[in-house]
Every structure is written in C-alpha cells, then in structure tokens.
Design a protein around this motif. Structure first.
Motif, PDB file in Angstrom:
ATOM      1  N   GLU A  14       0.818  -1.213   0.000  1.00  0.00           N
ATOM      2  CA  GLU A  14       0.000   0.000   0.000  1.00  0.00           C
ATOM      3  C   GLU A  14       0.855   1.268   0.000  1.00  0.00           C
ATOM      4  O   GLU A  14       0.517   2.249  -0.656  1.00  0.00           O
ATOM      5  CB  GLU A  14      -0.933  -0.006   1.222  1.00  0.00           C
ATOM      6  N   ILE A  15       1.970   1.265   0.727  1.00  0.00           N
ATOM      7  CA  ILE A  15       2.821   2.452   0.808  1.00  0.00           C
ATOM      8  C   ILE A  15       3.365   2.846  -0.566  1.00  0.00           C
ATOM      9  O   ILE A  15       3.516   4.035  -0.867  1.00  0.00           O
ATOM     10  CB  ILE A  15       3.975   2.261   1.837  1.00  0.00           C
ATOM     11  N   ILE A  16       3.617   1.877  -1.405  1.00  0.00           N
ATOM     12  CA  ILE A  16       4.094   2.156  -2.768  1.00  0.00           C
ATOM     13  C   ILE A  16       2.980   2.825  -3.565  1.00  0.00           C
ATOM     14  O   ILE A  16       3.199   3.823  -4.242  1.00  0.00           O
ATOM     15  CB  ILE A  16       4.583   0.872  -3.470  1.00  0.00           C
ATOM     16  N   HIS A  17       1.778   2.285  -3.474  1.00  0.00           N
ATOM     17  CA  HIS A  17       0.639   2.884  -4.176  1.00  0.00           C
ATOM     18  C   HIS A  17       0.432   4.333  -3.734  1.00  0.00           C
ATOM     19  O   HIS A  17       0.262   5.226  -4.559  1.00  0.00           O
ATOM     20  CB  HIS A  17      -0.637   2.076  -3.920  1.00  0.00           C
ATOM     21  N   THR A  18       0.441   4.549  -2.432  1.00  0.00           N
ATOM     22  CA  THR A  18       0.213   5.888  -1.891  1.00  0.00           C
ATOM     23  C   THR A  18       1.295   6.861  -2.359  1.00  0.00           C
ATOM     24  O   THR A  18       0.989   7.977  -2.804  1.00  0.00           O
ATOM     25  CB  THR A  18       0.183   5.839  -0.352  1.00  0.00           C
ATOM     26  N   SER A  19       2.541   6.449  -2.276  1.00  0.00           N
ATOM     27  CA  SER A  19       3.660   7.321  -2.655  1.00  0.00           C
ATOM     28  C   SER A  19       3.668   7.638  -4.147  1.00  0.00           C
ATOM     29  O   SER A  19       3.764   8.801  -4.549  1.00  0.00           O
ATOM     30  CB  SER A  19       4.991   6.665  -2.273  1.00  0.00           C
ATOM     31  N   VAL A  20       3.589   6.615  -4.963  1.00  0.00           N
ATOM     32  CA  VAL A  20       3.643   6.812  -6.419  1.00  0.00           C
ATOM     33  C   VAL A  20       2.423   7.592  -6.897  1.00  0.00           C
ATOM     34  O   VAL A  20       2.537   8.520  -7.700  1.00  0.00           O
ATOM     35  CB  VAL A  20       3.776   5.458  -7.155  1.00  0.00           C
ATOM     36  N   ARG A  21       1.257   7.241  -6.375  1.00  0.00           N
ATOM     37  CA  ARG A  21       0.030   7.958  -6.743  1.00  0.00           C
ATOM     38  C   ARG A  21       0.157   9.446  -6.400  1.00  0.00           C
ATOM     39  O   ARG A  21      -0.196  10.309  -7.196  1.00  0.00           O
ATOM     40  CB  ARG A  21      -1.179   7.355  -6.036  1.00  0.00           C
ATOM     41  N   GLY A  22       0.682   9.758  -5.220  1.00  0.00           N
ATOM     42  CA  GLY A  22       0.839  11.153  -4.813  1.00  0.00           C
ATOM     43  C   GLY A  22       1.731  11.934  -5.761  1.00  0.00           C
ATOM     44  O   GLY A  22       1.406  13.060  -6.158  1.00  0.00           O
ATOM     45  N   VAL A  23       2.849  11.356  -6.143  1.00  0.00           N
ATOM     46  CA  VAL A  23       3.778  12.027  -7.062  1.00  0.00           C
ATOM     47  C   VAL A  23       3.126  12.236  -8.433  1.00  0.00           C
ATOM     48  O   VAL A  23       3.169  13.332  -8.993  1.00  0.00           O
ATOM     49  CB  VAL A  23       5.087  11.218  -7.208  1.00  0.00           C
ATOM     50  N   ILE A  24       2.509  11.195  -8.953  1.00  0.00           N
ATOM     51  CA  ILE A  24       1.892  11.299 -10.288  1.00  0.00           C
ATOM     52  C   ILE A  24       0.754  12.311 -10.282  1.00  0.00           C
ATOM     53  O   ILE A  24       0.659  13.150 -11.180  1.00  0.00           O
ATOM     54  CB  ILE A  24       1.404   9.918 -10.773  1.00  0.00           C
ATOM     55  N   GLN A  30      -3.732  15.109 -15.162  1.00  0.00           N
ATOM     56  CA  GLN A  30      -4.552  14.550 -16.233  1.00  0.00           C
ATOM     57  C   GLN A  30      -4.429  13.024 -16.337  1.00  0.00           C
ATOM     58  O   GLN A  30      -5.106  12.407 -17.149  1.00  0.00           O
ATOM     59  CB  GLN A  30      -4.187  15.199 -17.578  1.00  0.00           C
ATOM     60  N   VAL A  31      -3.579  12.421 -15.520  1.00  0.00           N
ATOM     61  CA  VAL A  31      -3.346  10.984 -15.581  1.00  0.00           C
ATOM     62  C   VAL A  31      -4.343  10.242 -14.694  1.00  0.00           C
ATOM     63  O   VAL A  31      -4.545  10.605 -13.535  1.00  0.00           O
ATOM     64  CB  VAL A  31      -1.894  10.653 -15.161  1.00  0.00           C
ATOM     65  N   ALA A  32      -4.951   9.198 -15.248  1.00  0.00           N
ATOM     66  CA  ALA A  32      -5.800   8.293 -14.465  1.00  0.00           C
ATOM     67  C   ALA A  32      -4.924   7.128 -14.000  1.00  0.00           C
ATOM     68  O   ALA A  32      -4.121   6.600 -14.778  1.00  0.00           O
ATOM     69  CB  ALA A  32      -6.948   7.774 -15.316  1.00  0.00           C
ATOM     70  N   ILE A  33      -5.067   6.748 -12.747  1.00  0.00           N
ATOM     71  CA  ILE A  33      -4.245   5.679 -12.194  1.00  0.00           C
ATOM     72  C   ILE A  33      -5.138   4.506 -11.819  1.00  0.00           C
ATOM     73  O   ILE A  33      -6.135   4.665 -11.115  1.00  0.00           O
ATOM     74  CB  ILE A  33      -3.467   6.163 -10.958  1.00  0.00           C
ATOM     75  N   LEU A  34      -4.747   3.324 -12.297  1.00  0.00           N
ATOM     76  CA  LEU A  34      -5.441   2.086 -11.953  1.00  0.00           C
ATOM     77  C   LEU A  34      -4.562   1.322 -10.972  1.00  0.00           C
ATOM     78  O   LEU A  34      -3.378   1.092 -11.245  1.00  0.00           O
ATOM     79  CB  LEU A  34      -5.679   1.233 -13.201  1.00  0.00           C
ATOM     80  N   ASP A  35      -5.108   0.918  -9.848  1.00  0.00           N
ATOM     81  CA  ASP A  35      -4.348   0.203  -8.824  1.00  0.00           C
ATOM     82  C   ASP A  35      -4.601  -1.297  -8.907  1.00  0.00           C
ATOM     83  O   ASP A  35      -5.753  -1.742  -8.992  1.00  0.00           O
ATOM     84  CB  ASP A  35      -4.755   0.700  -7.433  1.00  0.00           C
ATOM     85  N   PHE A  36      -3.507  -2.057  -8.856  1.00  0.00           N
ATOM     86  CA  PHE A  36      -3.566  -3.521  -8.824  1.00  0.00           C
ATOM     87  C   PHE A  36      -2.692  -3.985  -7.673  1.00  0.00           C
ATOM     88  O   PHE A  36      -1.531  -3.582  -7.573  1.00  0.00           O
ATOM     89  CB  PHE A  36      -3.065  -4.125 -10.140  1.00  0.00           C
ATOM     90  N   TYR A  37      -3.235  -4.832  -6.803  1.00  0.00           N
ATOM     91  CA  TYR A  37      -2.521  -5.269  -5.608  1.00  0.00           C
ATOM     92  C   TYR A  37      -2.053  -6.717  -5.686  1.00  0.00           C
ATOM     93  O   TYR A  37      -1.336  -7.175  -4.805  1.00  0.00           O
ATOM     94  CB  TYR A  37      -3.395  -5.065  -4.372  1.00  0.00           C
ATOM     95  N   ASP A  38      -2.457  -7.436  -6.708  1.00  0.00           N
ATOM     96  CA  ASP A  38      -1.949  -8.796  -6.900  1.00  0.00           C
ATOM     97  C   ASP A  38      -1.963  -9.143  -8.389  1.00  0.00           C
ATOM     98  O   ASP A  38      -2.613  -8.480  -9.188  1.00  0.00           O
ATOM     99  CB  ASP A  38      -2.724  -9.827  -6.067  1.00  0.00           C
ATOM    100  N   THR A  39      -1.235 -10.182  -8.713  1.00  0.00           N
ATOM    101  CA  THR A  39      -1.067 -10.523 -10.130  1.00  0.00           C
ATOM    102  C   THR A  39      -2.352 -11.015 -10.781  1.00  0.00           C
ATOM    103  O   THR A  39      -2.579 -10.755 -11.959  1.00  0.00           O
ATOM    104  CB  THR A  39       0.042 -11.578 -10.308  1.00  0.00           C
ATOM    105  N   SER A  40      -3.201 -11.698 -10.035  1.00  0.00           N
ATOM    106  CA  SER A  40      -4.440 -12.191 -10.644  1.00  0.00           C
ATOM    107  C   SER A  40      -5.364 -11.034 -11.015  1.00  0.00           C
ATOM    108  O   SER A  40      -6.021 -11.064 -12.058  1.00  0.00           O
ATOM    109  CB  SER A  40      -5.150 -13.197  -9.735  1.00  0.00           C
ATOM    110  N   GLU A  41      -5.401 -10.008 -10.178  1.00  0.00           N
ATOM    111  CA  GLU A  41      -6.197  -8.808 -10.461  1.00  0.00           C
ATOM    112  C   GLU A  41      -5.693  -8.126 -11.748  1.00  0.00           C
ATOM    113  O   GLU A  41      -6.478  -7.738 -12.607  1.00  0.00           O
ATOM    114  CB  GLU A  41      -6.057  -7.867  -9.264  1.00  0.00           C
ATOM    115  N   LEU A  42      -4.380  -8.025 -11.871  1.00  0.00           N
ATOM    116  CA  LEU A  42      -3.782  -7.417 -13.060  1.00  0.00           C
ATOM    117  C   LEU A  42      -4.053  -8.263 -14.305  1.00  0.00           C
ATOM    118  O   LEU A  42      -4.459  -7.737 -15.344  1.00  0.00           O
ATOM    119  CB  LEU A  42      -2.279  -7.242 -12.857  1.00  0.00           C
ATOM    120  N   LYS A  43      -3.856  -9.565 -14.191  1.00  0.00           N
ATOM    121  CA  LYS A  43      -4.093 -10.445 -15.341  1.00  0.00           C
ATOM    122  C   LYS A  43      -5.547 -10.407 -15.796  1.00  0.00           C
ATOM    123  O   LYS A  43      -5.824 -10.382 -16.999  1.00  0.00           O
ATOM    124  CB  LYS A  43      -3.658 -11.873 -15.022  1.00  0.00           C
ATOM    125  N   ASP A  44      -6.468 -10.376 -14.861  1.00  0.00           N
ATOM    126  CA  ASP A  44      -7.887 -10.294 -15.214  1.00  0.00           C
ATOM    127  C   ASP A  44      -8.185  -9.007 -15.980  1.00  0.00           C
ATOM    128  O   ASP A  44      -8.895  -9.021 -16.986  1.00  0.00           O
ATOM    129  CB  ASP A  44      -8.773 -10.354 -13.967  1.00  0.00           C
TER     130      ASP A  44
END
Length: 67
Positions: A14-24, A30-44
């Motif tokens: 979660e800390i990576i998501h929070t940090s990277v999202r904040g910077v972006i 204008q950037v939309a960010i999609l969060d994925f927390y595991d590989t199955s979620e990303l693959k789907d």
C-alpha cells in the motif's frame, strides 16, 4: 483524440501505491491511475481490457504471486 493517459500501478504494498500515486497526481493531474494489488487482479484486467492502459508500473516481486 483522448488526452487522458492511463497508468497502471501493480504492487502488493500500500505504501508504494500511496507514494507513487501522490507524485503522479501532483505532477500530472490529467493521468488516471489504476491500482492492482496482486497478479491475478492485473491479469484479469489485461485479459478483459488489453489496451486499457498506456503505461504499467510493475513490481518485480509480489509476495505469494502466481506465475
């Protein structure tokens, strides 16, 4: 033409998501960010929407990830 850029952020911490999202979001509102927390979620998502993002920021090691 769509000016919206979609970035996928795949990481199990979660800390990576929070940090990277904040910077972006501060630098590129204008950037939309999609969060994925595991590989199955990303693959789907990629299976359903193969062109659904312009850039993927991918963790190189997910705890307990499937291959």
């Amino acid at each position: 033409m769509n000016d919206k850029v979609t970035v996928g952020l795949a990481d199990d911490e979660e800390i990576i998501h929070t940090s990277v999202r904040g910077v972006i979001e501060r630098r590129f509102p204008q950037v939309a960010i999609l969060d994925f927390y595991d590989t199955s979620e990303l693959k789907d998502f990629l299976y359903d929407e193969p062109l659904g993002m312009d850039l993927l920021l991918l963790d190189v090691h997910f705890e307990g990830a499937e291959s």
